[in-house]
Design a protein around this motif. Structure first.
Motif, mmCIF file in Angstrom:
data_model
loop_
_atom_site.group_PDB
_atom_site.id
_atom_site.type_symbol
_atom_site.label_atom_id
_atom_site.label_comp_id
_atom_site.label_asym_id
_atom_site.label_seq_id
_atom_site.Cartn_x
_atom_site.Cartn_y
_atom_site.Cartn_z
ATOM 1 N N TYR A 31 -9.934 -2.313 8.981
ATOM 2 C CA TYR A 31 -9.084 -1.172 8.690
ATOM 3 C C TYR A 31 -9.596 0.036 9.435
ATOM 4 C CZ TYR A 31 -5.658 -2.360 5.089
ATOM 5 O OH TYR A 31 -4.567 -2.836 4.429
ATOM 6 N N TYR A 32 -8.761 1.081 9.488
ATOM 7 C CA TYR A 32 -9.267 2.355 9.984
ATOM 8 C C TYR A 32 -10.226 2.937 8.953
ATOM 9 C CZ TYR A 32 -5.415 1.999 13.310
ATOM 10 O OH TYR A 32 -4.558 1.570 14.291
ATOM 11 N N TYR A 37 0.815 -1.211 0.000
ATOM 12 C CA TYR A 37 0.000 0.000 0.000
ATOM 13 C C TYR A 37 0.852 1.266 0.000
ATOM 14 C CZ TYR A 37 -4.107 -2.862 0.707
ATOM 15 O OH TYR A 37 -5.113 -3.778 0.539
ATOM 16 N N LYS A 38 1.998 1.218 0.652
ATOM 17 C CA LYS A 38 2.914 2.356 0.656
ATOM 18 C C LYS A 38 4.278 1.858 1.098
ATOM 19 C CE LYS A 38 1.523 3.785 5.337
ATOM 20 N NZ LYS A 38 0.986 4.886 6.175
ATOM 21 N N ASP A 98 -10.354 5.640 7.442
ATOM 22 C CA ASP A 98 -9.776 6.387 6.333
ATOM 23 C C ASP A 98 -8.917 5.514 5.424
ATOM 24 O OD1 ASP A 98 -7.827 5.939 8.209
ATOM 25 O OD2 ASP A 98 -6.856 7.887 7.950
ATOM 26 N N GLN A 99 -8.939 4.188 5.637
ATOM 27 C CA GLN A 99 -8.214 3.257 4.781
ATOM 28 C C GLN A 99 -9.207 2.381 4.031
ATOM 29 O OE1 GLN A 99 -5.756 1.445 7.865
ATOM 30 N NE2 GLN A 99 -3.960 2.477 7.027
ATOM 31 N N ASN A 100 -8.752 1.819 2.932
ATOM 32 C CA ASN A 100 -9.674 1.022 2.129
ATOM 33 C C ASN A 100 -8.985 -0.191 1.538
ATOM 34 O OD1 ASN A 100 -8.746 1.722 -0.791
ATOM 35 N ND2 ASN A 100 -8.888 3.711 0.245
ATOM 36 N N GLY A 116 -0.577 -3.151 4.726
ATOM 37 C CA GLY A 116 -1.899 -2.865 5.277
ATOM 38 C C GLY A 116 -1.854 -2.765 6.784
#
Length: 324
Positions: free
Chosen positions: A267-268, A194-195, A270-272, A210
């Motif tokens: 997830y939080y 993801y990053k 603001d995450q998807n 994640g």
């Protein structure tokens, strides 16, 4: 003449085997070390056994002599108590700025000391003295440790980047951590990235899979092969069970289980999580956000040991993102 009388007179004159006791005391007469008794022949040179006593300096000598001449009182080395100068340790960032107050190390004169870096920032250490230990003296001694206080920078990754493991891989809760989580990533499994962050003090790249799941690109992670699946979609047609549709998969299905139950995205908010048209097939623009409720119709396991959830709306996501 009596020979015994002559022999007796010779012994008195030559005075063989003279003993001298050396005492080590402070200014009020308190012993600071065990006395030393020296033996030698009359008028031979006497080598004084000087001693360094931590926290004290030699101030005077009483009954000093350089040869073995009888001295029933002995020789006294008298020491004066003296505090040593402190050792100062500075902790700076790469810009030369202090990141904490200077540390002062105190101790007795001539005793050993060891200067150390900050324990909580030791992994960010980039420069330090070649020798950081010694003995306290009357002069102030200084040491400097330098840390990289911006240890990570954002690292650009390709779109739809995945990692595939060739063996079990340690997982960490945060980048730069030294303590792996209890369960590693299983060998021959595939994970989306993801990053990513890059360590500024090394070439190590940390990939986020994640949430609080990170793996580094170095050492035992050398077996992780980075792929961009959009460039290698070579689907293999797989015969599914009787209750499944004919869909193309990169991996063979080895198990399928109907489940028909609701689940939430882990997830939080603001995450998807990305929706897939088929496992490892085509990714869709549809997203499922943290905390969102979805309905799972069945679970399928592929021959790479990954488990996918088929949702009621027809999309697929990996089951690890659900609270099943």
């Amino acid at each position: 003449m009596n020979n015994n009388l002559v022999s007796s007179k010779i012994k008195k004159i030559t005075r063989n085997d003279v003993e001298i006791t050396i005492n080590y005391i402070d200014s009020v007469g308190t012993p600071l070390a065990e006395p030393v008794t020296l033996q030698g022949h009359y008028n031979d040179n006497l080598d004084m056994p000087w001693k360094t006593i931590p926290g004290y300096v030699l101030s005077s000598v009483q009954n000093f002599q350089q040869t073995f001449i009888p001295n029933p009182d002995g020789i006294y080395l008298i020491y004066f108590k003296q505090m040593a100068a402190p050792v100062v340790v500075y902790h700076r960032n790469t810009n030369g700025e202090l990141i904490s107050d200077p540390q002062y190390i105190y101790g007795e004169l001539n005793k050993d000391y060891q200067a150390k870096p900050l324990a909580e920032a030791e992994r960010f250490l980039v420069d330090y003295p070649k020798k950081s230990k010694g003995q306290f003296s009357s002069q102030v001694q200084e040491y400097e440790f330098v840390y990289n206080t911006i240890p990570f920078v954002k690292y650009e990754i390709k779109k739809d980047l995945f990692v595939r493991t060739n063996e079990n891989v340690d997982v960490f809760e945060e980048p730069g951590s030294k303590n792996p989580l209890q369960l590693p990533l299983p060998h021959d499994s595939t994970w989306r990235v993801y990053k990513a962050l890059k360590e500024t003090y090394s070439n190590t790249i940390w990939y986020n899979l994640g949430g609080s799941t990170w793996i580094p690109s170095s050492e035992n992670i050398s077996s992780v092969i980075l792929k961009q699946y959009s460039e290698e979609k070579k689907a293999i047609d797989s015969p599914l069970s009787a209750n499944a549709n004919n869909i193309s998969y990169i991996y063979q299905i080895i198990d399928s289980m109907p489940i028909n139950r609701s689940a939430k995205i882990l997830y939080y908010s603001d995450q998807n999580v990305t929706a897939w048209e088929t496992p490892y097939g085509t990714m869709d623009n549809h997203r499922y956000f943290g905390g969102q409720e979805v309905f799972v119709t069945r679970l399928i396991q592929l021959d790479n040991n990954s488990v996918w959830a088929e949702l009621k709306d027809g999309y697929y996501i990996e089951s690890k993102y659900l609270n099943l």
